[in-house]
Design a protein around this motif. Structure first.
Motif, short mmCIF file in Angstrom:
data_model
loop_
_atom_site.label_atom_id
_atom_site.label_comp_id
_atom_site.label_asym_id
_atom_site.label_seq_id
_atom_site.Cartn_x
_atom_site.Cartn_y
_atom_site.Cartn_z
N GLY A 152 37.72 -16.10 5.86
CA GLY A 152 37.36 -16.69 6.97
C GLY A 152 38.85 -17.07 7.73
O GLY A 152 38.95 -17.06 8.92
N SER A 153 39.70 -17.66 6.84
CA SER A 153 41.05 -18.02 7.29
C SER A 153 41.76 -16.90 7.82
O SER A 153 42.46 -16.67 9.10
CB SER A 153 41.82 -18.72 6.34
N THR A 246 33.11 -27.86 10.05
CA THR A 246 33.04 -28.01 8.61
C THR A 246 32.75 -29.48 8.28
O THR A 246 31.74 -29.38 7.34
CB THR A 246 34.42 -27.69 8.18
N ASP A 271 34.25 -19.87 15.76
CA ASP A 271 34.41 -19.77 14.57
C ASP A 271 33.09 -20.13 13.80
O ASP A 271 32.50 -21.22 13.70
CB ASP A 271 35.35 -21.06 13.93
N ASP A 300 31.43 -16.18 7.36
CA ASP A 300 31.70 -15.83 6.11
C ASP A 300 30.44 -15.55 5.26
O ASP A 300 29.58 -16.00 5.30
CB ASP A 300 32.36 -17.07 5.32
N HIS A 302 30.32 -15.09 2.35
CA HIS A 302 30.40 -15.55 1.16
C HIS A 302 29.85 -17.34 1.10
O HIS A 302 30.41 -17.95 0.10
CB HIS A 302 31.96 -15.62 0.47
N LYS A 303 29.81 -17.65 2.32
CA LYS A 303 29.19 -19.14 2.27
C LYS A 303 27.89 -19.03 2.43
O LYS A 303 27.20 -19.03 1.49
CB LYS A 303 29.82 -19.69 3.69
C1 LIG Z 1 35.11 -22.42 5.53
C2 LIG Z 1 35.57 -22.19 6.78
C3 LIG Z 1 36.80 -21.48 7.44
C4 LIG Z 1 37.71 -20.73 6.24
O1 LIG Z 1 37.17 -19.80 5.77
P1 LIG Z 1 37.71 -19.33 4.29
O2 LIG Z 1 36.74 -18.18 3.88
O3 LIG Z 1 37.41 -20.47 3.33
O4 LIG Z 1 39.16 -18.88 4.31
C5 LIG Z 1 36.84 -21.43 8.73
N1 LIG Z 1 36.26 -22.20 9.75
C6 LIG Z 1 35.16 -22.84 9.07
C7 LIG Z 1 34.37 -23.63 10.34
C8 LIG Z 1 34.74 -22.89 7.86
O5 LIG Z 1 33.72 -23.52 7.35
#
Ligand SMILES: *Cc1c(COP(=O)(O)O)cnc(C)c1O
Length: 471
Positions: A152-153, A246, A271, A300, A302-303
């Motif tokens: 996500g970054s 987050t 985001d 993401d 993967h989340k």
């Molecule tokens: C986890 C997260 C990110 C970053 O994503 P990664 O896959 O860990 O690099 C960006 N924005 C939000 C809101 C997140 O929860």
């Protein structure tokens, strides 16, 4: 070595690992020191002998798995990392073995076609126009686009670059002028400020949008930040909102922010790394109401989409903006090559890129869309129940009603006690939780992301915390 025999051993260990985790036969977390692990895993010896196969692979695997953090354990409540689906994990294995660097079509037609399919699938969920399979038509009409990235970054950074180069197409070649700013709430993920630093806009040029005490953007205050920026002669690259944030898992009011951005002609980036999953839920997709009006979004897989790491999607409403971000001629390359597919290489920061779509697709195809919806609804629902339960405990306090599956709370005690309680749980090994700061106070934080976690686990967590605090 026999690939087949070693492979069977890997699968049987993983199967046992999964069962031990889900049945709570092993601790969720266990941390030896680096030296202990080097020793236990015989790292130097295997390297010297080149012998990691058969019985030695077998015992290596045992020790390795015994020293993992077990995400499939129902006491895993710490971070926003997907509880990988076994079929998705097989996708990782296949992708690793075939090693198709699919960013150019000829290096992985199946992988590239799946990524294309998944991008279009997500575009249609948002309501944006999908890319035409017939790439000859790509230039002839307005449609959405996107790419899967290693996280996500990176997806956020790619979105910021896209917005910046869309605002000013000279920056890519000439470098940043000093009048560029980004509007984002303090509660935005640190990857936004980090990306602003990396791409040369500068972390200090991320102007903070005013939020309520829980970190949600206050729409009525956006204009203040906007006017201030404009009066200072600044150009706004993009306004970033959280879906969800987050720390607390709260969604910004997407629809109203979108209207503001439209009126002022600002690129609106959402985001949705964590909370974009609500696209899959009829019950909870109202949190994303108005997403249609945004310009870009990340999710993401993967989340919250059970996909093994790493797989994030960047989606844009206007594919042409992404086409022009890295290589102005990207859109013409495939014409010159006369290939049957599409090169994602013109859309990403990476060069060699894994076939990220396979594990994502295999996860979703194994669970099914309906299964994914049930999973998401269950985690969100259970978090609401946990909120009610913990709120009713006289010795606990819960600062904010959850919207997603993230919940902050604390035992009624000073900040350092919260940290001590978390350390105690980790040491004991039945629960693994995280902690965060809100309005200068320290809270315990759980993410209910494991489909095996039930209300009873939450009750046990609370009584473990209570007994640790009172002994
Ligand atoms: C986890 C997260 C990110 C970053 O994503 P990664 O896959 O860990 O690099 C960006 N924005 C939000 C809101 C997140 O929860």
């Amino acid at each position: 070595m026999s690939f087949y025999e070693d492979g069977k051993s890997v699968l049987s260990h993983l199967d046992e690992y999964y069962n031990q985790s889900i049945n709570i036969e092993k601790p969720v977390i266990r941390q030896l020191t680096i030296s202990e692990l080097h020793e236990k895993l015989s790292l130097a010896t295997h390297l010297e002998n080149g012998d990691l196969s058969g019985g030695r692979l077998d015992s290596f695997l045992k020790d390795y798995l015994d020293n993992t953090t077990r995400l499939h354990h129902p006491g895993y409540l710490a971070h926003q990392v997907g509880i990988s689906h076994p079929t998705g994990a097989l996708g990782s294995l296949i992708d690793g073995f075939t090693n198709n660097a699919m960013a150019i079509y000829e290096m992985g037609p199946a992988a590239a076609a799946i990524e294309f399919f998944m991008i279009n699938y997500l575009l249609e969920k948002i309501g944006w126009k999908p890319m035409p399979n017939d790439i000859e038509k790509r230039l002839s009409f307005f449609h959405g686009g996107g790419v899967l990235t290693h996280g996500g970054s990176l997806a956020n950074m790619t979105a910021l670059l896209t917005a910046r180069n869309h605002l000013d197409s000279t920056v890519r070649e000439n470098g940043n002028p000093s009048d560029l700013v980004i509007l984002a709430p303090e509660s935005s993920h640190y990857s936004i400020a980090k990306a602003a630093g990396i791409i040369g806009i500068g972390e200090n040029n991320v102007i903070r949008l005013e939020t309520d005490i829980h970190g949600r953007v206050m729409v009525s205050k956006i204009d203040n930040a906007f006017q201030k920026a404009v009066n200072n002669g600044k150009r706004i690259v993009t306004l970033v909102a959280n879906a969800c944030s987050t720390g607390t898992g709260l969604y910004d009011p997407i629809d109203e922010i979108a209207d503001f951005c439209r009126e002022k002609d600002i690129w609106f980036h959402v985001d949705g790394a964590h909370g974009g999953n609500a696209l899959f839920s009829n019950k909870y997709k109202t949190y994303l109401h108005g997403i249609l009006k945004a310009d870009s979004m990340i999710i993401d897989a993967h989340k919250m989409l059970r996909t093994p790491g790493i797989c994030a999607a960047l989606l844009v409403k206007n594919a042409a903006a992404l086409d022009h971000t890295f290589e102005h001629k990207a859109s013409y390359l495939f014409h010159e090559k006369k290939q049957p597919g599409f090169d994602f290489i013109g859309q990403v920061i990476e060069c060699t890129k894994a076939g990220l779509g396979l594990k994502f697709y295999m996860t979703l195809a194994a669970i099914g869309e309906k299964g994914m919806e049930v999973y998401i609804d269950n985690t969100y629902d259970l978090t609401r129940q946990a909120f009610e339960y913990i709120t009713a405990q006289p010795d606990f306090e819960v600062p904010v009603r959850p919207e997603s599956n993230i919940l902050c709370f604390r035992f009624k005690a000073p900040d350092d006690v919260q940290i001590m309680l978390r350390d105690h749980l980790i040491e004991e090994g039945s629960f693994y939780i995280s902690s965060t700061e809100l309005n200068a106070k320290r809270y315990l934080r759980i993410v209910i992301i494991n489909p095996a976690t039930k209300m009873n686990d939450i009750k046990k967590l609370i009584s473990s915390i209570r007994s640790a605090a009172t002994t």
